[in-house]
Motif scaffolding. Structure first.
Motif, PDB file in Angstrom:
ATOM      1  N   ALA A 184      -0.717  -4.782 -16.774  1.00 17.36           N
ATOM      2  CA  ALA A 184      -0.779  -3.766 -15.719  1.00 17.36           C
ATOM      3  C   ALA A 184      -0.128  -4.283 -14.440  1.00 17.36           C
ATOM      4  N   LEU A 185      -0.377  -5.558 -14.137  1.00 15.18           N
ATOM      5  CA  LEU A 185       0.212  -6.173 -12.944  1.00 15.18           C
ATOM      6  C   LEU A 185       1.739  -6.147 -13.025  1.00 15.18           C
ATOM      7  N   MET A 186       2.278  -6.515 -14.183  1.00 14.43           N
ATOM      8  CA  MET A 186       3.726  -6.528 -14.364  1.00 14.43           C
ATOM      9  C   MET A 186       4.305  -5.117 -14.223  1.00 14.43           C
ATOM     10  N   SER A 187       3.584  -4.128 -14.727  1.00 18.16           N
ATOM     11  CA  SER A 187       4.050  -2.736 -14.638  1.00 18.16           C
ATOM     12  C   SER A 187       4.075  -2.258 -13.194  1.00 18.16           C
ATOM     13  N   LEU A 188       3.050  -2.597 -12.443  1.00 11.10           N
ATOM     14  CA  LEU A 188       2.982  -2.184 -11.039  1.00 11.10           C
ATOM     15  C   LEU A 188       4.057  -2.877 -10.202  1.00 11.10           C
ATOM     16  N   GLU A 189       4.313  -4.143 -10.527  1.00 10.46           N
ATOM     17  CA  GLU A 189       5.380  -4.871  -9.822  1.00 10.46           C
ATOM     18  C   GLU A 189       6.739  -4.250 -10.142  1.00 10.46           C
ATOM     19  N   ALA A 190       6.896  -3.787 -11.382  1.00  8.46           N
ATOM     20  CA  ALA A 190       8.157  -3.156 -11.785  1.00  8.46           C
ATOM     21  C   ALA A 190       8.371  -1.836 -11.046  1.00  8.46           C
ATOM     22  N   LEU A 191       7.274  -1.223 -10.606  1.00  5.38           N
ATOM     23  CA  LEU A 191       7.358   0.035  -9.857  1.00  5.38           C
ATOM     24  C   LEU A 191       7.645  -0.205  -8.373  1.00  5.38           C
TER      25      LEU A 191
ATOM     26  N   LYS B 232      -4.840  -6.183  -5.450  1.00  4.19           N
ATOM     27  CA  LYS B 232      -5.907  -5.584  -4.657  1.00  4.19           C
ATOM     28  C   LYS B 232      -6.306  -4.227  -5.229  1.00  4.19           C
ATOM     29  N   ALA B 233      -5.319  -3.449  -5.674  1.00  3.97           N
ATOM     30  CA  ALA B 233      -5.586  -2.134  -6.254  1.00  3.97           C
ATOM     31  C   ALA B 233      -6.359  -2.247  -7.567  1.00  3.97           C
ATOM     32  N   MET B 234      -6.106  -3.327  -8.325  1.00  4.82           N
ATOM     33  CA  MET B 234      -6.795  -3.527  -9.602  1.00  4.82           C
ATOM     34  C   MET B 234      -8.191  -4.122  -9.449  1.00  4.82           C
ATOM     35  N   SER B 235      -8.533  -4.550  -8.242  1.00  9.66           N
ATOM     36  CA  SER B 235      -9.821  -5.208  -8.020  1.00  9.66           C
ATOM     37  C   SER B 235     -10.934  -4.169  -7.920  1.00  9.66           C
ATOM     38  N   VAL B 236     -11.370  -3.682  -9.073  1.00  9.93           N
ATOM     39  CA  VAL B 236     -12.443  -2.687  -9.155  1.00  9.93           C
ATOM     40  C   VAL B 236     -13.489  -3.149 -10.166  1.00  9.93           C
TER      41      VAL B 236
ATOM     42  N   LEU C 194      -6.080   0.753 -16.138  1.00  4.84           N
ATOM     43  CA  LEU C 194      -5.831  -0.066 -14.956  1.00  4.84           C
ATOM     44  C   LEU C 194      -4.681   0.495 -14.123  1.00  4.84           C
ATOM     45  N   ILE C 195      -3.614   0.887 -14.782  1.00  4.14           N
ATOM     46  CA  ILE C 195      -2.455   1.423 -14.067  1.00  4.14           C
ATOM     47  C   ILE C 195      -2.813   2.746 -13.388  1.00  4.14           C
ATOM     48  N   ARG C 196      -3.519   3.608 -14.109  1.00  2.00           N
ATOM     49  CA  ARG C 196      -3.878   4.918 -13.551  1.00  2.00           C
ATOM     50  C   ARG C 196      -4.755   4.769 -12.307  1.00  2.00           C
ATOM     51  N   ILE C 197      -5.786   3.926 -12.409  1.00  2.00           N
ATOM     52  CA  ILE C 197      -6.695   3.728 -11.279  1.00  2.00           C
ATOM     53  C   ILE C 197      -5.980   3.042 -10.117  1.00  2.00           C
ATOM     54  N   SER C 198      -5.144   2.070 -10.440  1.00  2.37           N
ATOM     55  CA  SER C 198      -4.432   1.330  -9.402  1.00  2.37           C
ATOM     56  C   SER C 198      -3.462   2.243  -8.655  1.00  2.37           C
ATOM     57  N   LEU C 199      -2.712   3.069  -9.383  1.00  2.00           N
ATOM     58  CA  LEU C 199      -1.761   3.969  -8.748  1.00  2.00           C
ATOM     59  C   LEU C 199      -2.477   5.005  -7.865  1.00  2.00           C
TER      60      LEU C 199
END
Length: 201
Positions: free
Chosen positions: A159-166, A175-179, A190-195
């Motif tokens: 998920a981290l790699m995907s968000l960095e790619a965005l 920080k967004a994934m820290s739930v 993870l990606i849905r909640i983070s976005l």
């Protein structure tokens, strides 16, 4: 002195556990997270990794459900002004994965949510540990993740790699994934909640 202690779990409560090994009851201090995982195992065989803390007026044994938890404890008590009680308070509030993510994303508020930990102490912890916690520390596979239908902390890494790619920075993504419960989520969750959190900022 002791690497781990195995035996029958005789008693567990808030902040402590007792393991019977060869008719000797080993009492040890544990985090609330560890106590919560042990509650359903009373009377069963368990293993706790240990740290024997020695000071002039007391000897105390600390128990940890995982090596990741013990590693974070040892890092914390290596910081001047952070003792075993403060370290256990942090581990009672955050899982090892959540703590690592909080440090790497410089989320002092998350760390200061632990009882008795002020914002200045949290900031000091971040300053001391952000360079010590390597890139892959927060994605190590924990026992609970292994049992969660194949969902492991590698989901966080993907998920981290995907968000960095965005286009998001590592700090923003972590920080967004820290739930709560992030170690049990799939990559898609993870990606849905983070976005959702990132787009609200």
């Amino acid at each position: 002195m002791y690497y781990y202690i195995s035996g029958k779990l005789v008693l567990v409560g808030k902040g402590f556990a007792v393991i019977d090994n060869n008719s000797i009851g080993y009492g040890m201090s544990v985090s609330d997270k560890t106590a919560g995982r042990l509650i359903s195992k009373e009377g069963e065989e368990v293993r706790l990794y240990t740290y024997f803390h020695v000071k002039e007026d007391a000897h105390e044994l600390f128990g940890f459900y995982s090596m990741e938890e013990k590693k974070i404890f040892e890092m914390l008590i290596s910081i001047s002004g952070v003792g075993p009680r403060a370290a256990m308070a942090i581990l009672s509030a955050l899982t090892p994965e959540q703590f690592t993510m909080a440090v790497l994303s410089e989320d002092a508020k998350a760390i200061s949510s632990a009882q008795g930990i002020g914002i200045r102490t949290a900031q000091k912890i971040i300053l001391e540990l952000k360079d010590k916690l390597g890139k892959d520390d927060f994605v190590s596979v924990s026992p609970s993740a292994q049992k969660n239908k194949g969902v492991t902390n590698s989901a966080m890494k993907d998920a981290l790699m995907s968000l960095e790619a965005l286009g998001y920075t590592r700090s923003e993504a972590m920080k967004a994934m820290s739930v709560e419960g992030n170690d049990k989520m799939t990559v898609e969750e993870l990606i849905r909640i983070s976005l959702k959190r990132l787009t609200k900022q």
